[in-house]
Design an enzyme around this catalytic site. Structure first.
Site, PDB file in Angstrom:
ATOM      1  N   THR A  40       0.730  -1.262  -0.001  1.00 28.44           N
ATOM      2  CA  THR A  40       0.182   0.118   0.045  1.00 28.44           C
ATOM      3  C   THR A  40       0.909   1.355   0.042  1.00 28.44           C
ATOM      4  O   THR A  40       0.489   2.357  -0.537  1.00 28.44           O
ATOM      5  CB  THR A  40      -1.141  -0.050   1.375  1.00 28.44           C
ATOM      6  OG1 THR A  40      -1.781  -1.317   1.224  1.00 28.44           O
ATOM      7  CG2 THR A  40      -1.781   0.985   1.234  1.00 28.44           C
ATOM      8  N   GLN A 265      -1.417 -14.898  -3.195  1.00 26.02           N
ATOM      9  CA  GLN A 265      -2.529 -14.473  -2.549  1.00 26.02           C
ATOM     10  C   GLN A 265      -3.658 -14.442  -3.394  1.00 26.02           C
ATOM     11  O   GLN A 265      -4.604 -13.945  -2.830  1.00 26.02           O
ATOM     12  CB  GLN A 265      -2.293 -13.160  -1.907  1.00 26.02           C
ATOM     13  CG  GLN A 265      -1.190 -13.118  -0.876  1.00 26.02           C
ATOM     14  CD  GLN A 265      -0.877 -12.010  -0.059  1.00 26.02           C
ATOM     15  OE1 GLN A 265      -1.875 -11.655   0.623  1.00 26.02           O
ATOM     16  NE2 GLN A 265       0.190 -11.121  -0.003  1.00 26.02           N
TER      17      GLN A 265
END
Length: 760
Positions: A40, A265
């Site tokens: 992020t 993921q």
């Protein structure tokens, strides 16, 4: 990572690879970001760097999967780059596309004030269609049909194309649902007549808009969005990737597209996500520059090394080696329970130990499970131990009945063609419009292929019903007038009063009605806050006169599970592994680590599905910062029967060096149930269990009618026990001395296998 944005260059707090990913702004870029690697941070700093480099904010499009992520991103960008951050187009795929469609939808035959149908709305439409076609609702399950339609849309298969797809038609035939294509056709037509789009339509119609209007619409947005970024790219589906390609300029200019994600993921194939998107990105964009964020800032060494070991068993992956410079920390613990009930107790005991020995708060701890149904046993033992907990992803505020009723009125105020909203409130509060009237109205609308609203004055009704319909029409028309001249709050307040909802709850004068009224007031408070905010969540600079009901309805329609407000109460969190993605806790318990449960029995037949289960386990263990505990049970009740499962193959893929128990590692498992070579040494209270040595050949269960109170019985898994009681439902309470603390078990005699060894 600590905040280094203030007081120094925003690039100073980045490691070398992060800095290269942030400052390489031209051309295609792929950032492979391992768990806890500052993904992020890279994405937000990259946008800040674009702004610092002189790129106008409106030329930047950043697509995320939650509004919460978009808000956090803009907050951080503003800290670095100043006050123009809110002008960046940052939001979810659905919110950004809805925003564009609000301007352009008329070009593809939809009103710009289209309604957005949620799951319940879609199911209601499908249910009605199934009934109109006289199909068996048990065979044509509404949920299955909706999922089929969603999958078709996500793969760009229109109703016209569906019958020509031999594979789909053959699958439907095998599932005894050959009329699925007809339901799909009628569903799309009915939504179109209602001026409504479902969630999948926000993607499909966006694709149509760009694909069918290359010279005006597509060229317009290609010229505007010079820099595109996508977060969590491994979670995109086929349609989302195709839309992204349409946004990218292919006229020889730089393809300034940056994707950020982690193939390891990719866990949402059941929602249509495909790992192939991230795996083939380099082929689609040959000039791409790839940066791998491999330093993990979240977890200690043992956890990181275990994650690396597990994921190496997958064939399809982008190779990387996650590492950390954090201390080794605590080794991974493995808990073994004889039953799922004992597993629950041992996990609760371990949580108390964490709190006492390591001074952890409840909110530092999470229990992750493969299926939501597993939560019950852990809830039970947490309650017994007086440990406060919460279930992540409970009933959303906007799913409560009184809120959905209010929202339905508000939807009608902005779009009178919204049939699902009309059906929900035409007789709410009750005004004497019965099921017969609604059926007539539905049939007339279907026969003439128009909305139900357009038929309200056309159906023949008895005087009382006609008067009631007239009152309803006047309420909706008055609300529509308010919506055109007032802001969202003033309109909603008018609807709450004029509809009779508020007066109805006041008249009931009981606790439940009071609670519902409080929820209505909370909704109105939220709308008022929406009106008074300076900036919309999607980043649109909008003045207060434009805070319309349409904009508010769009905002709440596009909320995701992760956008819910999280309170600050100190509670242990219980949640599924799918819901845990993106979260982190100091201590994590991954429970139910058994074959047929994790990995799921449904995944064992196909290599791709088994790989996704392993990626899911990878996500689970990388949620832990300091303490990781894996637990399993020898037996558990499933579907009313006692099941015996082997320990999960995933446990065998973690080396002895990283765990506190002794495990022997198998070779890479083949499909099916692997052979477990090692023995798990129980940790904690499980070490007090006595070994059971019952030869199945000598075990001869008695008929359930022979089991009496006071007898000593033998159970294959629990050993000898004393029958303490048998209730009217034929559930026996039996004390088993072999189990921890002489545990008492409640066993259904209809399914139990018990051998009487001593009469009372």
């Amino acid at each position: 990572m600590q905040n280094t944005e203030v007081g120094k260059s925003y690039l100073d707090g980045l490691n070398d690879i992060q800095r290269m990913a942030v400052t390489t702004i031209n051309g295609p870029v792929m950032v492979i970001a391992g768990p806890g690697s500052g993904k992020t941070r890279v994405l937000t700093f990259r946008i800040a760097h674009l702004l610092k480099s002189g790129v106008p904010p409106y030329q930047i499009l950043a697509l995320t999967f939650t509004n919460k992520a978009a808000r956090e991103m803009k907050d951080r960008i503003e800290t670095v780059a100043g006050g123009d951050a809110y002008k960046v187009w940052a939001g979810t795929f659905h919110s950004i596309f809805a925003r564009i469609l609000r301007v352009e939808a008329h070009k593809i035959g939809y009103p710009n004030d289209f309604s957005i149908y949620d799951t319940d709305d879609s199911k209601s439409v499908i249910k009605e269609i199934i009934k109109s076609l006289s199909l068996d609702p048990k065979v044509y399950n509404v949920g299955a049909i909706r999922s089929r339609i969603s999958s078709a849309k996500s793969n760009l298969i229109t109703p016209k194309m569906y019958p020509g797809n031999e594979e789909l038609m053959e699958q439907d035939k095998m599932n005894r649902r050959p009329m699925t294509f007809k339901i799909y056709e009628k569903y799309v037509a009915k939504c179109k007549r209602a001026g409504a789009m479902d969630f999948d339509d926000l993607l499909l119609q966006m694709f149509r808009l760009l694909y069918q209007n290359p010279e005006n619409v597509r060229a317009k947005y290609q010229a505007q969005f010079k820099y595109l970024m996508v977060d969590e790219f491994q979670d995109t589906n086929f349609l989302q990737y195709e839309i992204l390609k349409l946004f990218v300029i292919y006229d020889g200019s730089e393809q300034n597209v940056c994707i950020v994600g982690d193939d390891a993921q990719s866990i949402y194939s059941f929602r249509g996500a495909t790992i192939e998107n991230i795996l083939q990105f380099e082929s689609d964009f040959p000039e791409v520059k790839t940066y791998k964020l491999e330093q993990n800032y979240r977890s200690t060494s043992y956890i990181v090394k275990a994650a690396n070991e597990v994921i190496t068993y997958n064939e399809k992956q982008i190779k990387k080696e996650i590492w950390t410079d954090k201390e080794e920390g605590h080794k991974i613990k493995i808990i073994k329970g004889m039953t799922d009930g004992e597993e629950g107790k041992m996990v609760a005991d371990s949580i108390i130990e964490h709190k006492n020995r390591h001074s952890l708060a409840n909110k530092d701890i999470a229990i992750l499970y493969r299926t939501n149904a597993q939560s019950r046993v852990f809830e039970e033992h947490l309650r017994r131990s007086n440990i406060a907990y919460k279930i992540y992803g409970g009933l959303s505020f906007y799913q409560r009945k009184e809120i959905k009723d209010m929202v339905a009125y508000m939807r009608l105020a902005t779009n009178y063609k919204d049939d699902e909203a009309l059906k929900r409130v035409i007789n709410y509060p009750k005004r004497g419009i019965g099921a017969t009237t609604i059926t007539k109205l539905t049939d007339l609308a279907n026969d003439n292929e128009v909305s139900m609203w357009q038929c309200l004055n056309q159906i023949e009704l008895k005087p009382r019903a006609k008067q009631s319909v007239g009152k309803f029409i006047s309420i909706v028309k008055a609300s529509q007038e308010k919506a055109q001249t007032m802001d969202a709050y003033q309109t909603a307040l008018f609807i709450a009063k004029r509809s009779g909802i508020v007066d109805g709850f006041k008249a009931e004068n009981n606790i439940e009605a009071q609670n519902r009224l409080e929820n209505i007031n909370a909704l109105l408070d939220g709308i008022q806050e929406f009106v008074e905010d300076d900036v919309l969540d999607e980043g649109e600079d909008i003045n207060k006169q434009e805070r319309t009901l349409t904009n508010f309805l769009q905002t709440i329609s596009l909320m995701t599970d992760q956008d819910k407000d999280v309170d600050n109460v100190d509670t242990v969190t219980l949640l599924s592994v799918h819901a845990a993605k993106g979260l982190e806790y100091k201590a994590v318990f991954v429970v139910g680590m058994e074959e047929n449960l994790f990995p799921s029995y449904m995944s064992l037949a196909a290599p791709d599905q088994l790989d996704e289960e392993r990626r899911l386990f990878y996500v689970a263990i990388t949620r832990a910062e300091e303490f990781l505990t894996l637990s399993y049970a020898n037996s558990r009740y499933q579907y009313g029967q006692m099941r015996f499962n082997d320990p999960s193959r995933f446990l065998e893929e973690i080396s002895d060096d990283n765990i506190e128990a002794s495990i022997s590692i198998t070779k890479k498992p083949q499909f099916g149930t692997p052979k477990i070579l090692g023995k798990f040494k129980p940790i904690g209270s499980a070490s007090k269990q006595k070994a059971l040595t019952i030869d199945p050949k000598d075990f001869k269960p008695n008929d359930k009618s022979e089991i009496k109170v006071g007898q000593t019985v033998l159970h294959m898994n629990f050993g000898h026990g004393e029958v303490l009681s048998i209730d009217a439902r034929k559930v026996a309470t039996i004390r088993f001395p072999n189990l921890h603390e002489n545990a008492e078990k409640r066993i259904m005699l209809d399914y139990a296998r018990l051998q009487i060894v001593e009469e009372n």
